[in-house]
Design a protein around this motif. Structure first.
Motif, PDB file in Angstrom:
ATOM      1  N   VAL A  51     -83.563 -27.163   4.838  1.00 44.56           N
ATOM      2  CA  VAL A  51     -83.590 -25.696   5.195  1.00 44.56           C
ATOM      3  C   VAL A  51     -82.654 -25.582   6.492  1.00 44.56           C
ATOM      4  CG1 VAL A  51     -85.049 -23.859   6.259  1.00 44.56           C
ATOM      5  CG2 VAL A  51     -85.819 -25.456   4.363  1.00 44.56           C
ATOM      6  N   ASP A  52     -82.199 -26.383   7.353  1.00 44.08           N
ATOM      7  CA  ASP A  52     -81.489 -26.586   8.330  1.00 44.08           C
ATOM      8  C   ASP A  52     -80.004 -26.125   7.444  1.00 44.08           C
ATOM      9  OD1 ASP A  52     -83.275 -26.994  10.424  1.00 44.08           O
ATOM     10  OD2 ASP A  52     -82.846 -29.278  10.376  1.00 44.08           O
ATOM     11  N   GLU A  53     -79.600 -26.850   6.433  1.00 43.85           N
ATOM     12  CA  GLU A  53     -78.179 -26.477   5.879  1.00 43.85           C
ATOM     13  C   GLU A  53     -78.173 -25.246   5.364  1.00 43.85           C
ATOM     14  OE1 GLU A  53     -75.599 -28.089   2.083  1.00 43.85           O
ATOM     15  OE2 GLU A  53     -77.555 -29.181   2.485  1.00 43.85           O
ATOM     16  N   ARG A  59     -75.354 -18.797   8.955  1.00 45.73           N
ATOM     17  CA  ARG A  59     -74.871 -18.409  10.108  1.00 45.73           C
ATOM     18  C   ARG A  59     -73.235 -18.682   9.995  1.00 45.73           C
ATOM     19  NH1 ARG A  59     -79.263 -21.398  12.024  1.00 45.73           N
ATOM     20  NH2 ARG A  59     -77.827 -23.333  12.576  1.00 45.73           N
ATOM     21  N   ALA A  60     -72.915 -19.390   9.350  1.00 52.18           N
ATOM     22  CA  ALA A  60     -71.317 -20.082   9.436  1.00 52.18           C
ATOM     23  C   ALA A  60     -70.680 -19.012   8.461  1.00 52.18           C
ATOM     24  CB  ALA A  60     -71.015 -21.442   8.860  1.00 52.18           C
ATOM     25  N   LYS A  61     -71.293 -18.385   7.089  1.00 52.43           N
ATOM     26  CA  LYS A  61     -70.253 -17.308   6.534  1.00 52.43           C
ATOM     27  C   LYS A  61     -71.683 -16.590   6.045  1.00 52.43           C
ATOM     28  CE  LYS A  61     -66.673 -20.363   5.164  1.00 52.43           C
ATOM     29  NZ  LYS A  61     -65.514 -20.176   4.697  1.00 52.43           N
ATOM     30  N   PRO A  62     -72.007 -15.352   6.780  1.00 51.53           N
ATOM     31  CA  PRO A  62     -72.934 -14.506   6.265  1.00 51.53           C
ATOM     32  C   PRO A  62     -72.321 -13.624   5.228  1.00 51.53           C
ATOM     33  CG  PRO A  62     -71.903 -14.040   8.527  1.00 51.53           C
ATOM     34  CD  PRO A  62     -71.474 -15.356   8.202  1.00 51.53           C
ATOM     35  N   ASP A  63     -71.011 -13.471   5.060  1.00 47.92           N
ATOM     36  CA  ASP A  63     -70.431 -12.608   3.946  1.00 47.92           C
ATOM     37  C   ASP A  63     -70.572 -13.376   2.661  1.00 47.92           C
ATOM     38  OD1 ASP A  63     -68.698 -14.671   5.192  1.00 47.92           O
ATOM     39  OD2 ASP A  63     -66.915 -13.678   4.099  1.00 47.92           O
ATOM     40  N   VAL A  64     -70.884 -14.816   2.808  1.00 49.87           N
ATOM     41  CA  VAL A  64     -70.949 -15.300   1.422  1.00 49.87           C
ATOM     42  C   VAL A  64     -72.563 -15.757   1.060  1.00 49.87           C
ATOM     43  CG1 VAL A  64     -70.493 -17.335   0.292  1.00 49.87           C
ATOM     44  CG2 VAL A  64     -68.585 -16.582   1.660  1.00 49.87           C
ATOM     45  N   TYR A  65     -73.238 -16.440   2.191  1.00 50.65           N
ATOM     46  CA  TYR A  65     -74.487 -16.763   2.042  1.00 50.65           C
ATOM     47  C   TYR A  65     -75.426 -16.051   2.793  1.00 50.65           C
ATOM     48  CZ  TYR A  65     -71.417 -20.982   1.213  1.00 50.65           C
ATOM     49  OH  TYR A  65     -70.666 -21.771   0.484  1.00 50.65           O
ATOM     50  N   PHE A  66     -76.655 -15.809   1.838  1.00 53.94           N
ATOM     51  CA  PHE A  66     -77.702 -14.894   2.690  1.00 53.94           C
ATOM     52  C   PHE A  66     -79.073 -15.533   1.936  1.00 53.94           C
ATOM     53  CE2 PHE A  66     -76.558 -13.011  -1.303  1.00 53.94           C
ATOM     54  CZ  PHE A  66     -77.802 -12.513  -1.847  1.00 53.94           C
ATOM     55  N   LEU A  67     -80.257 -14.685   2.515  1.00 52.04           N
ATOM     56  CA  LEU A  67     -81.532 -15.304   1.963  1.00 52.04           C
ATOM     57  C   LEU A  67     -82.459 -14.069   1.887  1.00 52.04           C
ATOM     58  CD1 LEU A  67     -82.948 -17.959   1.698  1.00 52.04           C
ATOM     59  CD2 LEU A  67     -83.509 -17.871   3.948  1.00 52.04           C
ATOM     60  N   THR A  68     -83.370 -14.106   0.895  1.00 50.24           N
ATOM     61  CA  THR A  68     -84.327 -13.030   0.727  1.00 50.24           C
ATOM     62  C   THR A  68     -85.681 -13.731   1.248  1.00 50.24           C
ATOM     63  OG1 THR A  68     -84.952 -13.520  -1.477  1.00 50.24           O
ATOM     64  CG2 THR A  68     -83.179 -11.949  -1.171  1.00 50.24           C
ATOM     65  N   PRO A  69     -86.564 -13.005   1.657  1.00 48.40           N
ATOM     66  CA  PRO A  69     -87.876 -13.577   1.934  1.00 48.40           C
ATOM     67  C   PRO A  69     -88.540 -14.614   0.979  1.00 48.40           C
ATOM     68  CG  PRO A  69     -88.035 -11.388   2.462  1.00 48.40           C
ATOM     69  CD  PRO A  69     -86.724 -11.503   1.817  1.00 48.40           C
ATOM     70  N   HIS A  70     -88.414 -14.465  -0.434  1.00 48.37           N
ATOM     71  CA  HIS A  70     -88.710 -15.173  -1.415  1.00 48.37           C
ATOM     72  C   HIS A  70     -88.361 -16.657  -1.305  1.00 48.37           C
ATOM     73  CE1 HIS A  70     -89.972 -16.203  -5.477  1.00 48.37           C
ATOM     74  NE2 HIS A  70     -89.044 -16.868  -5.860  1.00 48.37           N
ATOM     75  N   GLY A  73     -88.201 -20.863   3.661  1.00 47.53           N
ATOM     76  CA  GLY A  73     -88.812 -22.048   3.558  1.00 47.53           C
ATOM     77  C   GLY A  73     -88.558 -23.138   2.777  1.00 47.53           C
ATOM     78  N   TYR A  74     -87.668 -22.871   1.491  1.00 47.05           N
ATOM     79  CA  TYR A  74     -87.297 -23.681   0.670  1.00 47.05           C
ATOM     80  C   TYR A  74     -85.588 -24.107   0.677  1.00 47.05           C
ATOM     81  CZ  TYR A  74     -91.493 -22.062  -1.566  1.00 47.05           C
ATOM     82  OH  TYR A  74     -93.014 -21.611  -1.947  1.00 47.05           O
TER      83      TYR A  74
END
Length: 126
Positions: A51-53, A59-70, A73-74
């Motif tokens: 999860v740290d990765e 944080r490093a590339k918010p235009d590429v990577y993101f998360l949804t609530p689903h 924690g995974y």
């Protein structure tokens, strides 16, 4: 990048094959998920080590990577395929494959004595 291009990178790796996950196209290694395409056709779910990765990538590339609530924690992260570049995609796939691929058998399983060392001969002239 498109899903087709992403798959082409993954299929170059040993034991990686196309399959499905939750009814969508996926890449797997010996049945274990490496990545899958989301229903929108432009988002890919990537396996990460921790999860740290995941948080670092966001944080490093918010235009590429993101998360949804689903996915909170995974050890997974979402990526916009059109924004994902080939070197990053290759790195994700190689890392994911390394985590799920069968490990080499230990020396004792191969029939060698544990703790045995090979004798090396010097190639230097005496």
């Amino acid at each position: 990048m498109t899903w087709k291009q992403f798959c082409a990178l993954g299929l170059k790796l040993p034991d990686v094959e196309e399959g499905t996950s939750y009814g969508t196209p996926a890449l797997k290694c010996r049945g274990k998920l490496l990545a899958r395409l989301k229903e929108d056709g432009t988002t890919v779910v990537l396996s990460v080590e921790t999860v740290d990765e995941q948080q670092f990538l966001i944080r490093a590339k918010p235009d590429v990577y993101f998360l949804t609530p689903h996915y909170e924690g995974y050890p997974l992260v979402l990526a916009h395929l059109p924004a994902l570049r080939t070197p990053a995609a290759r790195t994700h796939l190689e890392s994911a494959r390394g985590r799920v691929a069968p490990k080499r058998k230990s020396a004792t399983v191969r029939g060698e004595k544990k703790g045995a060392t090979a004798v090396r001969r010097s190639t230097r002239p005496k």
